[in-house]
Enzyme design. Structure first.
Site, PDB file in Angstrom:
ATOM      1  N   ASP A  37       0.790  -1.230   0.000  1.00 33.19           N
ATOM      2  CA  ASP A  37       0.000   0.000   0.000  1.00 33.19           C
ATOM      3  C   ASP A  37       0.828   1.290   0.000  1.00 33.19           C
ATOM      4  OD1 ASP A  37      -1.964  -1.900   0.235  1.00 33.19           O
ATOM      5  OD2 ASP A  37      -2.853  -1.112   2.067  1.00 33.19           O
ATOM      6  N   ASP A  75      -4.561  -0.824  -1.719  1.00 33.32           N
ATOM      7  CA  ASP A  75      -5.886  -0.707  -1.146  1.00 33.32           C
ATOM      8  C   ASP A  75      -6.763  -0.138  -2.269  1.00 33.32           C
ATOM      9  OD1 ASP A  75      -7.043  -1.260   1.378  1.00 33.32           O
ATOM     10  OD2 ASP A  75      -7.102   0.861   1.921  1.00 33.32           O
ATOM     11  N   HIS A  81     -17.489   2.654  -0.050  1.00 38.32           N
ATOM     12  CA  HIS A  81     -17.022   1.510   0.747  1.00 38.32           C
ATOM     13  C   HIS A  81     -17.438   1.648   2.214  1.00 38.32           C
ATOM     14  CE1 HIS A  81     -14.112  -1.455   2.397  1.00 38.32           C
ATOM     15  NE2 HIS A  81     -14.391  -2.044   1.253  1.00 38.32           N
ATOM     16  N   HIS A 110     -10.676   6.959   1.310  1.00 38.42           N
ATOM     17  CA  HIS A 110      -9.289   6.810   0.842  1.00 38.42           C
ATOM     18  C   HIS A 110      -9.212   5.726  -0.222  1.00 38.42           C
ATOM     19  CE1 HIS A 110      -9.674   3.623   3.844  1.00 38.42           C
ATOM     20  NE2 HIS A 110      -8.747   2.974   3.174  1.00 38.42           N
ATOM     21  N   LYS A 135      -6.953  -4.982  -3.117  1.00 44.45           N
ATOM     22  CA  LYS A 135      -7.730  -5.572  -2.020  1.00 44.45           C
ATOM     23  C   LYS A 135      -8.696  -4.547  -1.455  1.00 44.45           C
ATOM     24  CE  LYS A 135      -3.936  -4.407   1.102  1.00 44.45           C
ATOM     25  NZ  LYS A 135      -4.617  -3.369   1.893  1.00 44.45           N
ATOM     26  N   CYS A 180      -2.121  -2.866   7.667  1.00 45.30           N
ATOM     27  CA  CYS A 180      -1.999  -3.750   6.498  1.00 45.30           C
ATOM     28  C   CYS A 180      -0.712  -4.573   6.501  1.00 45.30           C
ATOM     29  CB  CYS A 180      -2.155  -2.931   5.223  1.00 45.30           C
ATOM     30  SG  CYS A 180      -3.825  -2.228   5.087  1.00 45.30           S
TER      31      CYS A 180
HETATM   32 ZN   LIG Z   1      -8.649   0.934   3.095  1.00 46.40          ZN
END
Ligand SMILES: [Zn+2]
Length: 232
Positions: A37, A75, A81, A110, A135, A180
């Site tokens: 990420d 990400d 989301h 984000h 992901k 992450c």
């Molecule tokens: Zn995220």
């Protein structure tokens, strides 16, 4: 046997680095670097900036050529989301809600798929990376880990990729150490891989003690912790 001393010492000196247990961990064909990420939204100036996040970029750029195998992650969320606080009226970023799969920290919007915020940082230079894992693209399920989504059952396919390539040991760098990176390292262990986190190639969010908890969990799971200076 004096004649055996010099070859042994020469062989030891040739090892790129040793672990604390004295075991060599030379990055070879069975290893991969996973750069997690390294995206604009996680770098200062982005919507979910990790403090000093840009500092990981030159470290990863320097390390990556030492690895024959490199995987990048992004990400990659829908605009609506459910990990975004904006989708939960009355809730603010960094508060927690209950999702069907468990507690979920709410974040500022984000890494919306296709936006500049979701793009890899422009200074990241890893042209030989072979795979990009995206992901968190299911609206209702977050995914900190590069292996398993937050429902803990949906796989990204990364374990299958690594297994089919004969890769047994992953070195992990990127953002953020306590989310992450840690979840990726823990899932690597659960799925049977050796896992090493390169501490100075990561930066943390550290939300309410999350960094110390993450290191404790990683150490308990057998995740190794090294500095970039020890590699290559
Ligand atoms: Zn995220």
């Amino acid at each position: 046997m004096p004649t055996t001393r010099r070859p042994l010492l020469t062989a030891l000196a040739a090892l790129p680095f040793m672990t604390g247990e004295g075991q060599a961990m030379t990055p070879g064909n069975e290893t991969a670097l996973i750069a997690v990420d390294v995206q604009n939204d996680f770098i200062p100036g982005g919507s979910l900036a990790v403090a000093d996040g840009a500092a990981v970029v030159p470290v990863i750029n320097r390390l990556a050529p030492r690895f024959a195998n490199v995987v990048l992650t992004q990400d990659w969320h829908t605009a609506d989301h459910l990990s975004f606080a904006s989708q939960h009226p009355g809730m603010k970023p960094f508060e927690t809600v209950s999702m069907p799969y468990g507690p979920q920290v709410l974040w500022p919007d984000h890494c919306v798929m296709g936006t500049e915020g979701a793009a890899l940082h422009r200074d990241l230079s890893v042209p030989h990376a072979q795979l990009v894992i995206r992901k968190g693209y299911n609206r209702a399920v977050d995914s900190y880990s590069a292996f398993l989504e937050a429902d803990r059952s949906t796989r990204t396919g990364l374990d299958g990729y690594l297994n089919s390539r004969g890769i047994r040991h992953v070195f992990i760098a990127g953002l953020a150490t306590d989310f992450c990176v840690a979840w990726t390292a823990l899932d690597a262990r659960r799925l049977g891989f050796e896992a090493t986190v390169i501490e100075d190639a990561c930066r943390a969010i550290d939300l309410g003690g999350s960094l110390a908890r993450a290191w404790a969990e990683m150490e308990a799971a057998g995740v190794r912790r090294v500095q970039s200076s020890a590699i290559g």
